[in-house]
Design an enzyme around this catalytic site. Structure first.
Site, PDB file in Angstrom:
ATOM      1  N   CYS A   1       0.889  -1.162   0.000  1.00  0.00           N
ATOM      2  CA  CYS A   1       0.000   0.000   0.000  1.00  0.00           C
ATOM      3  C   CYS A   1       0.923   1.206   0.000  1.00  0.00           C
ATOM      4  CB  CYS A   1      -0.912   0.016   1.218  1.00  0.00           C
ATOM      5  SG  CYS A   1      -1.869   1.554   1.339  1.00  0.00           S
TER       6      CYS A   1
ATOM      7  N   CYS B   1      -0.593   4.446   2.288  1.00  0.00           N
ATOM      8  CA  CYS B   1      -0.581   4.343   3.761  1.00  0.00           C
ATOM      9  C   CYS B   1      -0.057   2.953   4.101  1.00  0.00           C
ATOM     10  CB  CYS B   1      -1.932   4.668   4.379  1.00  0.00           C
ATOM     11  SG  CYS B   1      -3.398   3.995   3.593  1.00  0.00           S
TER      12      CYS B   1
ATOM     13  N   CYS C   1      -2.460  -0.087   4.096  1.00  0.00           N
ATOM     14  CA  CYS C   1      -3.641  -0.934   4.077  1.00  0.00           C
ATOM     15  C   CYS C   1      -3.231  -2.400   4.041  1.00  0.00           C
ATOM     16  CB  CYS C   1      -4.515  -0.597   2.883  1.00  0.00           C
ATOM     17  SG  CYS C   1      -5.131   1.086   2.971  1.00  0.00           S
TER      18      CYS C   1
END
Lengths: 116, 212, 103
Positions: free
Chosen positions: B115, B118, B120
């Site tokens: 990700c 961020c 995830c």
């Protein structure tokens, strides 16, 4: 009285909070379509990363309808639309320095893409 | 002041219990105290959440899913067609796994998940992400030099094998179904699950070879 | 926004450091921060997109120098003040009073 008590925790953890929305919306794209990610530079929240903007790929899957994060950031899940898994070839993204025989899949909201 | 005076719930097992709390620990304690005083937080709910993610939710869940897929062709099919539903069959669902996609490694294709925006990560099947998954170097490099990343993780992937990187930037969460190792014919589902490491389900490792 | 969080393709970030048998939380405060995501969410203080945007609005230097759960804490503080749940400076006052009381 706090909203979240220990008794509620197991149900919350197991249930989650999907951003999928129950809306009948016709998809603009189908698997195999060539699409180009929009060149945008919003000052607010978006899930369209810079390295994808302006690049062209192929729709690999239609995940269904989800709330648009760019709008949900204002407080309420909104702007439901299709999210597509789009495949980009590594050499298109990274040019001569790309890894061999590699591709990148990313989930793009309908408003992030245009027909190529 | 329930939690401030019982501040032990925050500081009890810090290694520095004889030292003043770190600035961050103090800041967190102050925030929890304030929200508790305002009636907006029940510290016992946080205790329950911590306990849940420390003891009940982790990569052993994902390993069950993989082992089932290796031994049950119908399940494997369902898993690849509708990951969310098939994973829920084994009782794993919920926060950060509401909408799951399972991608299968084969002799021709290797999948790896990142990700970039961020961190995830599919909590119900893999637990909370390890620090490296959340780190700047992994998030930056996994998309531009995934073969280099794999090499750093000790995986030498032939250029004949197509490498697919999945940037889980939206609300879909990805689980890699690793290839079943050779020499595992006849092994039980429980034995097979032991071969499935967390990293093999992120795609930065292969499933372990059986002992002996 | 074109923030530091949008890292895909950046170079020279250094090696990927891994830890054997990593615990879910390295410090007790990390677990408290983790739990506060759920309590704040349940109170209706923010949704996941607002929470992520709160992290994205961090200054780039601070973002790179702080850890995952410090990012979460930063976002909580930003959003709770913006929504009026906490007054400006209220957290600092509470920290001072806790320190005075002996931590």
């Amino acid at each position: 009285m706090p909203a979240l008590t220990p008794e509620i925790v197991p149900g919350l953890v197991a249930g989650g909070a999907s951003c999928r929305m129950d809306a009948e919306i016709a998809p603009r794209f189908k698997v195999g379509d060539r699409v180009t990610a929009r060149i945008v530079n919003p000052m607010s929240h978006t899930r369209l990363p810079r390295y994808i903007r302006g690049k062209t790929g192929t729709v690999a899957r239609d995940h269904g309808v989800f709330a648009l994060p760019d709008s949900s950031v204002c407080g309420v899940h909104s702007d439901p639309q299709h999210v597509y898994s789009v495949r980009f070839e590594a050499d298109h993204l990274w040019g001569e320095h790309a890894n061999a025989n590699s591709s990148l899949y990313i989930d793009l909201f309908d408003v992030y893409i245009d027909p190529a | 002041m329930t939690i401030a005076n019982e501040g032990s719930s925050i500081m009890a097992d810090d290694h520095t219990h004889n030292e003043p709390p770190s600035d961050t620990a103090m800041r967190v304690k102050a925030l929890e105290t304030l929200l508790t005083e305002k009636g907006l937080l029940d510290p016992a709910a946080i205790d329950a959440l911590v306990e849940t993610y420390e003891t009940r939710i982790g990569p052993r869940n994902g390993a069950r899913v993989v082992a089932r897929a290796w031994t049950d062709p119908d399940y494997r099919q369902r898993l690849l067609e509708d990951g969310t539903k098939a994973i829920a069959e084994l009782g794993f669902s919920g926060v950060q796994g509401e909408d799951m996609v399972v991608v299968e490694n084969t002799g021709d294709v290797h999948n790896m998940v990142v990700c970039t925006l961020c961190s995830c990560y599919p909590w119900p099947t893999l637990g909370l992400p390890p620090i490296w998954f959340k780190s700047a170097p992994y998030r930056a490099r996994a998309v531009i030099d995934p073969r280099g990343v794999l090499k750093e993780f000790g995986v030498e992937l032939s250029e004949d094998v197509e490498l697919r990187v999945w940037d889980s930037n939206a609300e879909l969460r990805y689980l890699v179904l690793p290839q079943r190792p050779a020499g595992t014919e006849g092994m039980s589902e429980d034995e097979l699950a032991e071969l499935v490491s967390r990293d093999s389900m992120i795609g930065t490792a292969l499933a372990d070879a059986p002992a002996g | 926004m074109n923030g530091i969080h949008d890292m895909g393709g950046m170079q020279c970030m250094g090696p990927i450091e891994r830890e054997e048998n990593e615990p879910a939380f390295h410090e007790t405060w990390e677990g408290r921060v983790f739990g506060m995501f759920f309590t704040n969410f349940a109170e209706g203080h923010f949704n996941v997109d607002m929470f992520r945007h709160g992290i994205e609005r961090m200054g780039p230097a601070e973002y790179l120098e702080t850890s995952y759960y410090e990012h979460w804490l930063h976002s909580f503080e930003t959003l709770l003040v913006e929504r009026g749940v906490l007054a400006e400076g209220e957290l600092e006052e509470k920290i001072a009073s806790l320190r005075e009381a002996g931590g």
